[in-house]
Design a protein around this motif. Structure first.
Motif, PDB file in Angstrom:
ATOM      1  N   ALA A   1     107.973 124.754  21.595  1.00 53.60           N
ATOM      2  CA  ALA A   1     108.425 124.211  21.236  1.00 53.60           C
ATOM      3  C   ALA A   1     109.885 123.418  22.396  1.00 53.60           C
ATOM      4  O   ALA A   1     109.346 122.496  22.430  1.00 53.60           O
ATOM      5  N   ALA A   2     109.538 124.843  23.411  1.00 53.24           N
ATOM      6  CA  ALA A   2     111.022 124.847  24.348  1.00 53.24           C
ATOM      7  C   ALA A   2     110.051 124.359  25.500  1.00 53.24           C
ATOM      8  O   ALA A   2     110.897 122.953  26.620  1.00 53.24           O
ATOM      9  N   GLN A   3     108.734 124.805  25.599  1.00 59.68           N
ATOM     10  CA  GLN A   3     107.543 124.391  27.010  1.00 59.68           C
ATOM     11  C   GLN A   3     107.138 123.576  27.381  1.00 59.68           C
ATOM     12  O   GLN A   3     106.484 122.970  28.114  1.00 59.68           O
ATOM     13  N   ASN A   4     106.549 123.097  25.906  1.00 60.31           N
ATOM     14  CA  ASN A   4     105.297 122.321  26.110  1.00 60.31           C
ATOM     15  C   ASN A   4     105.743 120.705  24.977  1.00 60.31           C
ATOM     16  O   ASN A   4     106.093 120.805  23.456  1.00 60.31           O
ATOM     17  N   ARG A   5     105.768 120.079  25.373  1.00 61.53           N
ATOM     18  CA  ARG A   5     105.457 118.880  25.302  1.00 61.53           C
ATOM     19  C   ARG A   5     103.886 117.599  25.570  1.00 61.53           C
ATOM     20  O   ARG A   5     103.589 118.131  26.665  1.00 61.53           O
ATOM     21  N   PHE A   6     103.320 117.198  25.259  1.00 64.46           N
ATOM     22  CA  PHE A   6     102.456 115.850  24.736  1.00 64.46           C
ATOM     23  C   PHE A   6     102.529 115.009  24.936  1.00 64.46           C
ATOM     24  O   PHE A   6     103.042 114.352  24.425  1.00 64.46           O
ATOM     25  N   LEU A   7     101.611 114.150  25.286  1.00 60.80           N
ATOM     26  CA  LEU A   7     101.325 112.822  26.103  1.00 60.80           C
ATOM     27  C   LEU A   7      99.818 112.179  25.083  1.00 60.80           C
ATOM     28  O   LEU A   7      98.876 113.066  25.418  1.00 60.80           O
ATOM     29  N   TYR A   8      99.926 111.785  24.268  1.00 60.67           N
ATOM     30  CA  TYR A   8      98.523 110.930  23.725  1.00 60.67           C
ATOM     31  C   TYR A   8      97.859 109.611  24.557  1.00 60.67           C
ATOM     32  O   TYR A   8      98.435 109.077  24.171  1.00 60.67           O
ATOM     33  N   VAL A   9      97.120 110.079  25.166  1.00 59.09           N
ATOM     34  CA  VAL A   9      96.584 108.198  26.080  1.00 59.09           C
ATOM     35  C   VAL A   9      95.104 109.259  26.413  1.00 59.09           C
ATOM     36  O   VAL A   9      94.432 110.080  26.637  1.00 59.09           O
ATOM     37  N   GLY A  10      94.874 108.027  26.204  1.00 60.16           N
ATOM     38  CA  GLY A  10      92.721 107.841  26.212  1.00 60.16           C
ATOM     39  C   GLY A  10      92.141 108.510  25.475  1.00 60.16           C
ATOM     40  O   GLY A  10      91.023 109.645  24.823  1.00 60.16           O
ATOM     41  N   GLY A  11      92.957 108.748  23.680  1.00 59.18           N
ATOM     42  CA  GLY A  11      91.869 109.875  22.687  1.00 59.18           C
ATOM     43  C   GLY A  11      92.140 110.660  22.911  1.00 59.18           C
ATOM     44  O   GLY A  11      91.991 111.646  22.717  1.00 59.18           O
ATOM     45  N   THR A  12      93.133 111.431  23.716  1.00 59.67           N
ATOM     46  CA  THR A  12      93.501 113.282  24.601  1.00 59.67           C
ATOM     47  C   THR A  12      94.827 113.178  24.209  1.00 59.67           C
ATOM     48  O   THR A  12      95.593 112.767  24.729  1.00 59.67           O
ATOM     49  N   LEU A  13      94.744 114.498  23.481  1.00 65.90           N
ATOM     50  CA  LEU A  13      96.465 115.469  23.565  1.00 65.90           C
ATOM     51  C   LEU A  13      96.337 116.123  25.190  1.00 65.90           C
ATOM     52  O   LEU A  13      95.412 116.581  25.332  1.00 65.90           O
ATOM     53  N   HIS A  14      97.378 115.285  26.571  1.00 64.80           N
ATOM     54  CA  HIS A  14      97.844 115.532  27.405  1.00 64.80           C
ATOM     55  C   HIS A  14      98.714 116.786  27.661  1.00 64.80           C
ATOM     56  O   HIS A  14      99.972 115.916  27.285  1.00 64.80           O
ATOM     57  N   PRO A  15      99.005 118.157  27.901  1.00 61.60           N
ATOM     58  CA  PRO A  15     100.465 118.624  27.755  1.00 61.60           C
ATOM     59  C   PRO A  15     101.095 117.816  29.151  1.00 61.60           C
ATOM     60  O   PRO A  15     100.597 117.208  30.020  1.00 61.60           O
ATOM     61  N   LEU A  16     102.321 117.923  29.355  1.00 60.95           N
ATOM     62  CA  LEU A  16     103.036 117.139  30.256  1.00 60.95           C
ATOM     63  C   LEU A  16     103.199 118.049  31.660  1.00 60.95           C
ATOM     64  O   LEU A  16     103.344 119.581  31.333  1.00 60.95           O
ATOM     65  N   PRO A  17     103.105 117.618  32.745  1.00 65.03           N
ATOM     66  CA  PRO A  17     102.982 118.598  34.070  1.00 65.03           C
ATOM     67  C   PRO A  17     104.555 119.649  33.811  1.00 65.03           C
ATOM     68  O   PRO A  17     105.250 118.898  34.161  1.00 65.03           O
ATOM     69  N   THR A  18     104.486 120.846  34.630  1.00 67.48           N
ATOM     70  CA  THR A  18     105.407 121.314  34.186  1.00 67.48           C
ATOM     71  C   THR A  18     104.710 122.053  35.626  1.00 67.48           C
ATOM     72  O   THR A  18     103.762 122.588  36.097  1.00 67.48           O
ATOM     73  N   GLY A  19     105.971 122.798  36.612  1.00 73.70           N
ATOM     74  CA  GLY A  19     106.037 123.599  37.908  1.00 73.70           C
ATOM     75  C   GLY A  19     105.028 123.251  38.794  1.00 73.70           C
ATOM     76  O   GLY A  19     104.615 122.099  39.173  1.00 73.70           O
ATOM     77  N   LEU A  20     104.775 124.095  39.686  1.00 76.50           N
ATOM     78  CA  LEU A  20     104.104 123.980  41.090  1.00 76.50           C
ATOM     79  C   LEU A  20     102.727 123.468  40.660  1.00 76.50           C
ATOM     80  O   LEU A  20     102.732 122.609  41.622  1.00 76.50           O
ATOM     81  N   ARG A  21     102.026 123.907  39.739  1.00 74.05           N
ATOM     82  CA  ARG A  21     100.232 123.290  39.676  1.00 74.05           C
ATOM     83  C   ARG A  21     100.339 122.167  38.691  1.00 74.05           C
ATOM     84  O   ARG A  21      99.637 121.429  39.373  1.00 74.05           O
ATOM     85  N   GLY A  22     101.857 121.861  38.427  1.00 71.58           N
ATOM     86  CA  GLY A  22     102.048 119.929  38.114  1.00 71.58           C
ATOM     87  C   GLY A  22     102.378 119.254  38.954  1.00 71.58           C
ATOM     88  O   GLY A  22     102.167 117.858  38.834  1.00 71.58           O
ATOM     89  N   LEU A  23     102.970 119.702  39.943  1.00 78.09           N
ATOM     90  CA  LEU A  23     103.178 118.909  40.694  1.00 78.09           C
ATOM     91  C   LEU A  23     101.729 118.840  41.838  1.00 78.09           C
ATOM     92  O   LEU A  23     102.204 117.267  42.800  1.00 78.09           O
TER      93      LEU A  23
ATOM     94  N   LEU B   1      98.756 119.775  42.059  1.00 80.95           N
ATOM     95  CA  LEU B   1      97.122 118.901  40.999  1.00 80.95           C
ATOM     96  C   LEU B   1      96.935 118.463  40.262  1.00 80.95           C
ATOM     97  O   LEU B   1      98.131 117.910  39.912  1.00 80.95           O
ATOM     98  N   PRO B   2      96.098 117.690  40.089  1.00 79.52           N
ATOM     99  CA  PRO B   2      96.044 116.368  39.213  1.00 79.52           C
ATOM    100  C   PRO B   2      96.641 116.659  37.909  1.00 79.52           C
ATOM    101  O   PRO B   2      95.579 117.732  37.613  1.00 79.52           O
ATOM    102  N   ALA B   3      97.244 116.366  36.910  1.00 79.07           N
ATOM    103  CA  ALA B   3      96.880 116.876  35.730  1.00 79.07           C
ATOM    104  C   ALA B   3      97.280 115.161  34.837  1.00 79.07           C
ATOM    105  O   ALA B   3      98.050 114.355  34.719  1.00 79.07           O
ATOM    106  N   PRO B   4      95.775 115.752  34.253  1.00 75.85           N
ATOM    107  CA  PRO B   4      95.646 114.451  33.401  1.00 75.85           C
ATOM    108  C   PRO B   4      96.772 114.298  32.344  1.00 75.85           C
ATOM    109  O   PRO B   4      97.468 114.682  31.810  1.00 75.85           O
ATOM    110  N   PRO B   5      97.263 112.702  32.009  1.00 76.85           N
ATOM    111  CA  PRO B   5      96.892 111.481  32.192  1.00 76.85           C
ATOM    112  C   PRO B   5      97.238 110.695  33.543  1.00 76.85           C
ATOM    113  O   PRO B   5      96.698 109.558  33.766  1.00 76.85           O
ATOM    114  N   PHE B   6      97.496 112.146  34.580  1.00 79.22           N
ATOM    115  CA  PHE B   6      98.129 110.938  35.436  1.00 79.22           C
ATOM    116  C   PHE B   6      96.602 111.329  36.536  1.00 79.22           C
ATOM    117  O   PHE B   6      96.355 112.407  36.488  1.00 79.22           O
TER     118      PHE B   6
END
Length: 476
Positions: free
Chosen positions: A93-115, A117-122
């Motif tokens: 609950a501390a590490q994972n938050r999500f956006l619901y976009v385009g009919g899908t749940l997407h984890p909010l990008p975190t860390g270097l990977r999220g910085l 690499l493309p991370a939907p919905p972006f």
């Protein structure tokens, strides 16, 4: 003879103001006036038959920063340490938050990977939004909408998805209307001071003096993201109310204030069937409510306060048996482009399984509001509990795959519950402060209408109001 301070409104801001007033070496006489029959305002916890806890309002408090630490200090002073339910930094609950976009749940990008690499919905790595932010010149306008600020500094995608969702999650509001200066002052100040938000946030605003207590140290060591109380957050205002009564505060419940008059240096406070006098007033009722109570001599003040309106939110608590979430985290937010009515869903059982009640139960809360609810309200349509429950069940079926009917549901429509800091909010506050100073009116403003809507913000507004009053009363 001690002076009398009347505190209007028994929500968390008014309770905090009373709490800090009576801690003075020579406290004033304090009278708390609340229109309803209960204290706590929007903080309300209900227990189900199986012992499950349902939060009808706020459901978790952040311990971060000086304000978070002050609230933890208050919790300890009230003897509630053993009731704390923390969410440590390594918890889903501390590490994972999500956006619901385009009919899908997407984890909010975190860390270097999220910085990088493309991370939907972006569609692009967030590195490019960061690079844009670092190279964008400083804005020159005294205020700007949240959307305009985010679009200018971080690009249209971050503005229309991330910041739109954030404004819906925090304010149940519209990023194209809300003020960056008043809603997210740290971002506004970072740009003004350091030219860049990222540089400003990296350099920090200077360390404030660290508050210290065993509970605060534990929260820091375990990197708590939020906390609640075993019996629900309403335990906090209940404990405050009991403490105030024991300390000699006159707590008047079920007493609506009908009007205020200032004569011969004292306030006359008119109630429904009586009246009382006070030397100073702390108003912790909504700004628009106070504007209706003020005497005609304070018309300019009323004109500054009246435009500070609030939006309604429908909160639908749902409990299920024998079902599972598709993801583990705090919850998800929904941008307005995806659904104009569903603001987000909180996965209560993930953060606070101790409040689940019966084994195998799952609790989620759906927040409904936005343009959809505003259109219903302005259209004069009947706002039935059935309508909100249908919308909520449809949302969790579509967005989380919870298609079974819930075993229990609670529907609460909170009318005008979250103040909206729209463009120019800072000017309204400045005009109000100037009027109070010019006329030396013994009236202090507190509550969510002014400088923050979180529980921590409201407690801090009460603390500051109390400090201002104690400094203003000469014989204290």
């Amino acid at each position: 003879m001690p002076r009398t301070v009347a505190v209007l409104g028994g929500g968390i801001s008014g309770l905090a103001a009373c709490y800090y007033l009576i801690r003075a070496p020579q406290p004033p006489k304090v009278i708390l006036i609340e229109a309803s029959q209960r204290l706590g305002g929007w903080i309300r916890s209900v227990r189900g038959e199986d012992g499950a806890v349902f939060e009808l309002g706020p459901r978790g408090i952040r311990p971060a920063g000086e304000l978070g630490a002050r609230t933890l200090l208050m919790v300890s002073e009230l003897g509630l340490d053993s009731a704390i339910l923390p969410v440590p930094g390594n918890h889903p609950a501390a590490q994972n938050r999500f956006l619901y976009v385009g009919g899908t749940l997407h984890p909010l990008p975190t860390g270097l990977r999220g910085l990088f690499l493309p991370a939907p919905p972006f569609t692009k790595p967030l590195f490019w939004a960061g690079l844009r932010e670092l190279t964008t010149p400083r804005g020159m306008e005294p205020d700007e909408t949240v959307h305009s600020f985010a679009e200018r500094r971080l690009g249209p995608e971050v503005a229309s998805i991330a910041m739109d969702s954030l404004c819906r999650g925090v304010f149940a509001g519209d990023s194209r209307v809300l003020s960056i200066r008043s809603c997210f002052p740290s971002l506004f100040k970072a740009e003004r001071t350091h030219r860049s938000v990222l540089l400003g946030l990296l350099r920090g605003s200077g360390q404030s003096p660290l508050l210290d207590s065993p509970l605060i140290n534990q929260a820091r060591a375990e990197r708590w993201s939020q906390w609640s109380l075993r019996g629900g957050l309403e335990t906090l205002p209940q404990a405050l109310g009991t403490h105030l009564s024991h300390q000699g505060v006159d707590v008047l419940k079920g007493q609506a204030v009908c009007g205020l008059n200032f004569q011969s240096g004292r306030w006359q406070v008119s109630l429904e069937d009586s009246s009382l006098e006070a030397d100073h007033i702390i108003s912790a009722v909504p700004a628009a409510v106070l504007s209706e109570l003020l005497p005609s001599e304070a018309a300019p003040l009323a004109q500054s306060l009246d435009p500070i309106y609030a939006v309604s939110v429908a909160v639908v608590n749902l409990q299920y048996q024998g079902v599972h979430l598709p993801v583990q985290g705090f919850g998800h937010l929904v941008p307005s482009s995806e659904d104009p009515g569903v603001l987000g869903v909180v996965y209560d059982s993930v953060a606070f399984p101790e409040q689940d009640g019966s084994p195998g139960s799952l609790r989620v809360t759906v927040m409904l509001g936005g343009a959809w609810l505003q259109a219903l309200e302005s259209g004069g349509q009947k706002l039935s509990q059935e309508l909100f429950q249908q919308q909520a069940q449809k949302a969790v079926a579509t967005q989380l795959g919870l298609k079974k009917p819930p075993t229990q549901s609670l529907v609460s429509l909170h009318k005008s519950c979250i103040p909206q800091y729209t463009l120019g909010h800072w000017q309204r506050l400045e005009a109000a402060a100037q009027f109070l100073a010019k006329h030396q009116l013994p009236l202090t403003l507190a509550g969510a209408s002014y400088e923050g809507v979180s529980v921590n913000d409201c407690i801090e507004s009460g603390r500051r109001a109390a400090a201002q009053v104690l400094n203003a009363i000469p014989d204290l």
